[in-house]
Scaffold this motif. Structure first.
Motif, PDB file in Angstrom:
ATOM      1  N   GLY A 170       0.789  -1.218   0.000  1.00 52.05           N
ATOM      2  CA  GLY A 170       0.000   0.000   0.000  1.00 52.05           C
ATOM      3  C   GLY A 170       0.823   1.271   0.000  1.00 52.05           C
ATOM      4  N   GLY A 171       0.173   2.346   0.489  1.00 49.96           N
ATOM      5  CA  GLY A 171       0.812   3.642   0.544  1.00 49.96           C
ATOM      6  C   GLY A 171       1.435   3.919   1.891  1.00 49.96           C
ATOM      7  N   HIS A 172       1.919   5.142   2.047  1.00 50.99           N
ATOM      8  CA  HIS A 172       2.681   5.538   3.234  1.00 50.99           C
ATOM      9  C   HIS A 172       1.929   5.241   4.522  1.00 50.99           C
ATOM     10  CE1 HIS A 172       5.745   8.123   5.214  1.00 50.99           C
ATOM     11  NE2 HIS A 172       4.747   8.494   6.004  1.00 50.99           N
ATOM     12  N   PHE A 173       0.686   5.663   4.604  1.00 48.40           N
ATOM     13  CA  PHE A 173      -0.054   5.577   5.860  1.00 48.40           C
ATOM     14  C   PHE A 173      -0.706   4.217   6.078  1.00 48.40           C
ATOM     15  CE2 PHE A 173       0.226  10.041   4.709  1.00 48.40           C
ATOM     16  CZ  PHE A 173       0.772  10.569   5.879  1.00 48.40           C
ATOM     17  N   ASP A 174      -0.735   3.377   5.056  1.00 51.70           N
ATOM     18  CA  ASP A 174      -1.243   2.019   5.243  1.00 51.70           C
ATOM     19  C   ASP A 174      -0.372   1.223   6.210  1.00 51.70           C
ATOM     20  OD1 ASP A 174      -3.468   2.254   3.543  1.00 51.70           O
ATOM     21  OD2 ASP A 174      -2.232   1.860   1.774  1.00 51.70           O
TER      22      ASP A 174
END
Length: 300
Positions: free
Chosen positions: A272-276
């Motif tokens: 996923g992305g950074h905050f996932d």
């Protein structure tokens, strides 16, 4: 088991946080020193990571960075990356002083901005025996060039200069939102997922979080190059947790830094992305980190 803690840094600033211990233990335990990233406070999911480490038999010292959350420090909402590195080192000294800590088995964990800090710490502080850098900043300059349009850069640097003149004249530092709903509006972290995560997490978990930093914090961000230290971490074991969809501390810069690191090292790639890494991909980030610390600290 979690208890509230406070300790003084070398310059006398009081930092506050939590001390986690395994529910059952025999003797002193390896301990992980942890702080959050750019403007974030400890309630923004650091408790979940520390709980995972404690369940694996590790202690954890979690603290709010100076000028943020429960910690003291002035000016409020200012992020000096090198001061935060020095505070991490004071937190290591504090952790080593605790009677439950095995002072020879200290690990450091950081995420995002503090993910860059622990790369520096692993290189310069040999009290650190194991490093986990989650979605780390590798290069402030290169990352800023990804986040800020090239035609905006001259105006930003002019704002830095004006802020410096104003501070010299005795005026308070200029402030900037951390995030904005409109990604084209001025903010320190101008991505839609930054707005979504900070807005939601600040509302539901961390009411002490404030959506502002000093403009000088952004200037110092652009000057900070933690990835330049990565080749000096060995022989301390390094794990890097990289989110392949990261558009904040962009994935290819982190992967390039990982390639420059020497063994022993391990890469964990999240989908996923950074905050996932804090939420949807939490198990995929926290459990390998706990296993890495156990592998390299528990047997020392």
């Amino acid at each position: 088991m979690r208890t509230d803690i406070s300790f003084k840094t070398e310059d006398g600033t009081i930092l506050r946080g939590w001390h986690y211990l395994p529910d059952s233990r025999a003797g002193k335990v390896p301990t992980i020193v942890m702080a959050h990233g750019f403007s974030a406070v400890k309630e923004m999911y650091l408790d979940r990571f520390a709980e995972t480490f404690a369940a694996a038999g590790l202690g954890a010292v979690v603290f709010d960075n100076r000028n943020f959350g429960a910690s003291d420090g002035e000016p409020r909402q200012e992020i000096d990356p090198w001061q935060q590195v020095r505070d991490y080192r004071d937190a290591i000294t504090y952790a080593q002083s605790l009677p439950e800590t095995d002072a020879d088995r200290i690990g450091v964990w950081g995420s995002s901005y503090s993910g860059g800090h622990v790369l520096v710490l692993g290189a310069i502080d040999r009290r650190v025996k194991c490093v986990v850098a989650q979605v780390p900043l590798a290069s402030g300059h290169d990352n800023a060039r990804r986040l800020i349009r090239s035609d905006y850069f001259a105006g930003l640097q002019a704002a830095f200069d004006e802020d410096r003149r104003a501070r010299m004249a005795g005026k308070p530092p200029a402030m900037l939102p951390v995030v904005a709903e409109d990604p084209t509006a001025p903010s320190a972290l101008p991505t839609p997922d930054s707005w979504a995560w900070f807005s939601e997490t600040g509302r539901t978990r961390a009411p002490s979080w404030r959506n502002e930093v000093t403009l000088r914090s952004v200037e110092m961000f652009t000057e900070y190059e933690p990835g330049s230290y990565v080749g000096f971490i060995s022989p301390t074991p390094l794990m890097m947790v990289v989110a392949l969809g990261d558009v904040l501390t962009v994935a290819d810069l982190a992967l390039a830094a990982y390639e420059r690191a020497l063994e022993p090292k391990r890469l964990v790639a999240l989908p996923g992305g950074h905050f996932d890494a804090y939420v949807k991909d939490f198990d995929a980030s926290a459990k390998p980190a706990a296993a890495w610390f156990v592998q390299h600290l528990a047997s020392r």
